[in-house]
Design a protein around this motif. Structure first.
Motif: not given
Length: 235
Positions: A145-151, A157-163, A184-187
């Motif tokens: 779970v890191v910034v930039g990972a797909r999730c 579905r989306g992309t991790v923007r903050y942890v 998370v920023e969702f698609d």
């Protein structure tokens, strides 16, 4: 007579001391013993003034009556204390291997209550501190779970923007979570915000595409962005 500052030297140390001319030689030797470690009866005193290579011996037939003031005490001259004992009886204070040491095993040290370790344990500091945000952020990173990972979470579905921590959001329901949030920023516009929390911008995100989730609710993987216009019948 006023006291005089002298440098006192010996085989083991050099220090500055204030000497009273009114002391007898016997009194001076007694005061020098704790400094140089030489018993008075074995001390030979020599006074070196300036760059003189030869010193003036401070001695007398009756050292209990002769005062130090009988000799020319020049401020900041060097008073050297020689040890006349046989070499076998002299203490070599530079040989640390010959000095008895107080030692404790790790178990004995840990059992004591008057140590720095015990104080840290009582104050919950260092390795005794409760795991903090950095610890759980590291755990989240270890799980991918890191910034930039797909999730994805559920079917979103989306992309991790903050942890990290977000003080504006409710505290964790269990202490182990330590208030770590995943932004998370969702698609698609299936989120609940735009990366703000309590009016503060935590991460950049399109409106209605962002949400804050707990690490356990986020699945990391190679989740490609879906085409909402694709048909299941298309080959």
């Amino acid at each position: 007579m006023a006291d005089v500052n002298l440098f006192v030297s010996s085989a083991n140390a050099t220090t500055e001391r204030r000497i009273s001319p009114g002391w007898t030689i016997a009194q001076l030797k007694a005061k020098l013993e704790p400094i140089c470690g030489v018993p008075p009866v074995w001390q030979q005193l020599e006074l070196f003034v300036g760059a003189a290579q030869e010193g003036v011996r401070i001695e007398a037939a009756d050292e209990d009556r002769t005062t130090v003031g009988a000799f020319e005490l020049v401020p900041y001259a060097r008073l050297h204390v020689a040890d006349l004992r046989p070499a076998s009886e002299q203490l070599d204070l530079t040989d640390v291997a010959a000095v008895d040491k107080f030692e404790l095993t790790d178990a004995e040290y840990a059992a004591r209550s008057d140590t720095v370790l015990a104080w840290k344990r009582q104050q919950k500091l260092g390795r005794f501190a409760a795991p903090g945000a950095a610890h759980f952020a590291a755990e989240a990173a270890a799980g991918g779970v890191v910034v930039g990972a797909r999730c994805r979470t559920g079917d979103r579905r989306g992309t991790v923007r903050y942890v990290g921590r977000v003080p504006e959001l409710p505290r964790a329901p269990v202490p182990e979570d330590d208030d770590i949030w995943v932004g998370v920023e969702f698609d698609e516009p299936v989120g609940r915000g735009d990366g703000r929390a309590g009016g503060r911008r935590v991460y950049a995100c399109r409106p209605s595409h962002g949400s804050f989730l707990r690490p356990g609710a986020v699945e990391i993987g190679d989740f490609a962005e879906e085409d909402p216009f694709a048909s299941d019948d298309e080959l």
